[in-house]
Motif scaffolding. Structure first.
Motif, PDB file in Angstrom:
ATOM      1  N   ASP A 182     -55.054 -18.255   8.373  1.00 54.29           N
ATOM      2  CA  ASP A 182     -55.532 -17.760   7.220  1.00 54.29           C
ATOM      3  C   ASP A 182     -54.814 -16.179   7.018  1.00 54.29           C
ATOM      4  O   ASP A 182     -54.856 -15.236   7.936  1.00 54.29           O
ATOM      5  N   LEU A 183     -53.826 -16.413   6.429  1.00 58.06           N
ATOM      6  CA  LEU A 183     -52.967 -15.010   6.236  1.00 58.06           C
ATOM      7  C   LEU A 183     -53.630 -14.154   5.066  1.00 58.06           C
ATOM      8  O   LEU A 183     -53.899 -14.554   3.810  1.00 58.06           O
ATOM      9  N   VAL A 184     -53.969 -12.955   5.537  1.00 57.03           N
ATOM     10  CA  VAL A 184     -54.385 -11.992   4.443  1.00 57.03           C
ATOM     11  C   VAL A 184     -53.597 -10.945   4.755  1.00 57.03           C
ATOM     12  O   VAL A 184     -52.818 -10.745   5.906  1.00 57.03           O
ATOM     13  N   MET A 238     -49.551 -11.158   4.953  1.00 60.38           N
ATOM     14  CA  MET A 238     -48.755 -11.573   3.847  1.00 60.38           C
ATOM     15  C   MET A 238     -47.545 -10.753   3.433  1.00 60.38           C
ATOM     16  O   MET A 238     -46.364 -11.322   3.448  1.00 60.38           O
ATOM     17  N   GLY A 239     -47.925  -9.423   3.759  1.00 62.91           N
ATOM     18  CA  GLY A 239     -46.403  -8.494   3.594  1.00 62.91           C
ATOM     19  C   GLY A 239     -45.525  -8.562   4.757  1.00 62.91           C
ATOM     20  O   GLY A 239     -44.279  -8.670   4.631  1.00 62.91           O
ATOM     21  N   ILE A 240     -46.011  -8.727   5.793  1.00 64.97           N
ATOM     22  CA  ILE A 240     -45.079  -8.951   7.158  1.00 64.97           C
ATOM     23  C   ILE A 240     -44.401 -10.183   6.816  1.00 64.97           C
ATOM     24  O   ILE A 240     -43.285 -10.457   6.998  1.00 64.97           O
ATOM     25  N   SER A 241     -45.172 -11.337   6.548  1.00 64.07           N
ATOM     26  CA  SER A 241     -44.322 -12.838   6.016  1.00 64.07           C
ATOM     27  C   SER A 241     -43.163 -12.843   5.172  1.00 64.07           C
ATOM     28  O   SER A 241     -42.292 -13.259   5.292  1.00 64.07           O
ATOM     29  N   GLU A 242     -43.591 -11.724   4.098  1.00 61.65           N
ATOM     30  CA  GLU A 242     -42.784 -11.506   2.992  1.00 61.65           C
ATOM     31  C   GLU A 242     -41.376 -10.883   3.526  1.00 61.65           C
ATOM     32  O   GLU A 242     -40.062 -11.265   3.286  1.00 61.65           O
ATOM     33  N   LYS A 243     -41.665  -9.809   4.334  1.00 56.24           N
ATOM     34  CA  LYS A 243     -40.509  -9.106   4.967  1.00 56.24           C
ATOM     35  C   LYS A 243     -39.545  -9.920   5.842  1.00 56.24           C
ATOM     36  O   LYS A 243     -38.552  -9.703   6.056  1.00 56.24           O
ATOM     37  N   MET A 244     -40.311 -11.102   6.483  1.00 58.33           N
ATOM     38  CA  MET A 244     -39.509 -11.901   7.576  1.00 58.33           C
ATOM     39  C   MET A 244     -38.785 -12.929   6.650  1.00 58.33           C
ATOM     40  O   MET A 244     -37.970 -13.461   7.223  1.00 58.33           O
ATOM     41  N   GLY A 245     -39.031 -12.954   5.375  1.00 59.86           N
ATOM     42  CA  GLY A 245     -38.438 -13.898   4.503  1.00 59.86           C
ATOM     43  C   GLY A 245     -39.013 -15.394   4.579  1.00 59.86           C
ATOM     44  O   GLY A 245     -38.201 -16.402   4.374  1.00 59.86           O
ATOM     45  N   LEU A 256     -42.433 -16.396   3.729  1.00 59.60           N
ATOM     46  CA  LEU A 256     -43.359 -16.440   2.925  1.00 59.60           C
ATOM     47  C   LEU A 256     -43.240 -17.651   2.069  1.00 59.60           C
ATOM     48  O   LEU A 256     -44.132 -18.642   1.661  1.00 59.60           O
ATOM     49  N   PRO A 257     -42.111 -17.943   1.317  1.00 55.34           N
ATOM     50  CA  PRO A 257     -42.000 -18.958   0.523  1.00 55.34           C
ATOM     51  C   PRO A 257     -42.254 -20.573   1.381  1.00 55.34           C
ATOM     52  O   PRO A 257     -42.757 -21.453   0.824  1.00 55.34           O
ATOM     53  N   ARG A 258     -41.758 -20.449   2.647  1.00 49.57           N
ATOM     54  CA  ARG A 258     -42.130 -21.799   3.409  1.00 49.57           C
ATOM     55  C   ARG A 258     -43.354 -21.870   3.639  1.00 49.57           C
ATOM     56  O   ARG A 258     -43.886 -22.918   3.760  1.00 49.57           O
ATOM     57  N   ILE A 259     -43.967 -20.759   4.034  1.00 55.55           N
ATOM     58  CA  ILE A 259     -45.552 -20.662   4.295  1.00 55.55           C
ATOM     59  C   ILE A 259     -46.213 -21.325   3.033  1.00 55.55           C
ATOM     60  O   ILE A 259     -47.087 -22.237   3.274  1.00 55.55           O
ATOM     61  N   GLN A 260     -46.068 -20.823   1.895  1.00 53.76           N
ATOM     62  CA  GLN A 260     -46.701 -21.316   0.658  1.00 53.76           C
ATOM     63  C   GLN A 260     -46.527 -22.629   0.311  1.00 53.76           C
ATOM     64  O   GLN A 260     -47.204 -23.215  -0.081  1.00 53.76           O
ATOM     65  N   GLU A 261     -45.296 -23.305   0.932  1.00 49.08           N
ATOM     66  CA  GLU A 261     -44.875 -24.680   0.404  1.00 49.08           C
ATOM     67  C   GLU A 261     -45.687 -25.421   1.173  1.00 49.08           C
ATOM     68  O   GLU A 261     -45.905 -26.611   0.855  1.00 49.08           O
TER      69      GLU A 261
END
Length: 58
Positions: A31-33, A37-44, A46-51
């Motif tokens: 569960d990403l909260v 979420m911000g860290i995943s976005e910085k890592m680039g 987040l789109p793959r996680i959301q898919e």
């Protein structure tokens, strides 16, 4: 996450599982909260996680 950042900065990283055998459960839901979420976005990633988001039901 540390392995990701070390690799991004030129280090050769090997991740070793400490469990004596492969896990039989197939993994666990994550569960990403905030701040994940911000860290995943910085890592680039987040789109793959959301898919791959599957949602849950109780």
């Amino acid at each position: 996450m540390l392995a990701y950042w070390l690799t991004r900065h030129g280090f050769c990283v090997t991740v070793v599982e400490r469990a004596p055998t492969p896990r039989k459960t197939g993994g666990h839901a994550v569960d990403l909260v905030r701040p994940a979420m911000g860290i995943s976005e910085k890592m680039g990633v987040l789109p793959r996680i959301q898919e791959r988001a599957v949602g849950t039901s109780q």
